[in-house]
Write an enzyme that holds these catalytic residues in place. Structure first.
Site, PDB file in Angstrom:
ATOM      1  N   ALA A  65       7.335  -0.314   6.581  1.00  0.00           N
ATOM      2  CA  ALA A  65       8.775  -0.506   6.717  1.00  0.00           C
ATOM      3  C   ALA A  65       9.685   0.216   7.821  1.00  0.00           C
ATOM      4  CB  ALA A  65       9.365  -0.382   5.617  1.00  0.00           C
ATOM      5  N   GLY A 108       5.458  -1.977   3.450  1.00  0.00           N
ATOM      6  CA  GLY A 108       5.911  -3.169   3.504  1.00  0.00           C
ATOM      7  C   GLY A 108       5.029  -4.175   4.087  1.00  0.00           C
ATOM      8  N   GLU A 111       2.514  -5.116   1.513  1.00  0.00           N
ATOM      9  CA  GLU A 111       3.378  -6.064   0.418  1.00  0.00           C
ATOM     10  C   GLU A 111       3.385  -7.538   1.056  1.00  0.00           C
ATOM     11  OE1 GLU A 111       6.184  -3.107  -2.345  1.00  0.00           O
ATOM     12  OE2 GLU A 111       6.463  -3.096  -0.096  1.00  0.00           O
ATOM     13  N   GLU A 131       4.048   5.659   0.769  1.00  0.00           N
ATOM     14  CA  GLU A 131       5.339   5.791   0.601  1.00  0.00           C
ATOM     15  C   GLU A 131       5.472   6.978  -0.301  1.00  0.00           C
ATOM     16  OE1 GLU A 131       5.480   1.130   0.738  1.00  0.00           O
ATOM     17  OE2 GLU A 131       4.081   2.672   0.198  1.00  0.00           O
TER      18      GLU A 131
END
Length: 257
Positions: A65, A108, A111, A131
């Site tokens: 991200a 992300g 994901e 993360e």
């Protein structure tokens, strides 16, 4: 058709979305997610599109991200913005979705790949949730998807340690479907998408709903959905075509009606 952060085109009844932030290794920001979801929903509504394919480039599917975008957030700003709500719309896409992964699929990006129904990856692709090393955790479904794929204990190990997962490890634990040479990822993903595009579209949709129910419902409730969808398939012209073609020993020609 190009947008700010994605490129979009159609090929042989396949709707293709290419992530396009190459300088940031396709790091995902909110604008990109909005564009991806809007385009997936648009493809889902187009009759000529049978399968949706999401890809990055040769260096990265999406290397996480956009950290700078999140650095100044507070619990209240996140609660008010609810940036992950839009991700839930991906799970409502009815057509088959495929992620074609080269390079990094982290945070992300991982994901996003996990939100897709099938994942094709390069032999040297790298997956992971780093993360925890930033003092946070996955927030767009990563803990849920990975646990469903590999089980509680292994998911905890990977997410707690934040270590990279090789494509072969991801394949071993059932996180992805296939691995191929890096130069063949797009070719294999398109080949699979074409195979799916030749199947009965209504059956694909009904099967996807039933398999999703198997993850989220009890066995009894899942069987009820499967049975209902089996009956619904008999209302389609494709069911008649498929069975006639079998009897006549010819390939079926499905129209999605």
């Amino acid at each position: 058709m190009n947008k700010e952060h994605i490129n979009v085109w159609e090929e042989d009844r396949i709707g293709i979305i290419q992530l396009n932030r190459p300088k940031a290794l396709n790091a995902i920001n909110r604008k990109m997610v909005d564009e991806i979801v809007d385009q997936m929903q648009a493809f889902d509504q187009e009759d000529q599109i049978r399968v949706i394919l999401i890809k990055g480039d040769n260096r990265a599917f999406a290397a996480g991200a956009d950290i700078e975008e999140m650095m100044e957030e507070t619990p209240l700003s996140l609660e008010l913005l609810d940036p992950f709500a839009v991700w839930d719309k991906i799970s409502l896409i009815k057509k088959p979705t495929i992620a074609a992964v080269n390079g990094f699929a982290l945070g992300g990006g991982f994901e996003l790949a996990l939100h897709c129904d099938l994942i094709i990856a390069a032999e040297d692709a790298t997956f992971g949730f780093p993360e925890i090393k930033l003092g946070v955790m996955p927030g767009a479904g990563g803990t849920q998807f990975l646990t469903k794929a590999m089980g509680r204990r292994k998911a905890l190990e990977w997410i707690w340690l934040g270590e990279p997962m090789s494509a072969r490890e991801a394949l071993h634990y059932g996180v992805i479907n296939r691995i191929v040479a890096p130069e063949l990822v797009d070719e294999e993903a398109i080949r699979l998408a074409r195979q799916l595009s030749n199947q009965a579209p209504i059956s694909l949709r009904l099967i996807k709903e039933a398999v999703q129910a198997a993850e989220d419902q009890s066995l009894l409730e899942g069987k009820k959905i499967e049975r209902k969808n089996f009956y619904v398939a008999f209302a389609s012209e494709d069911q008649n075509e498929g069975m006639r073609a079998f009897k006549e020993k010819r390939p079926p020609h499905f129209k999605g009606v």
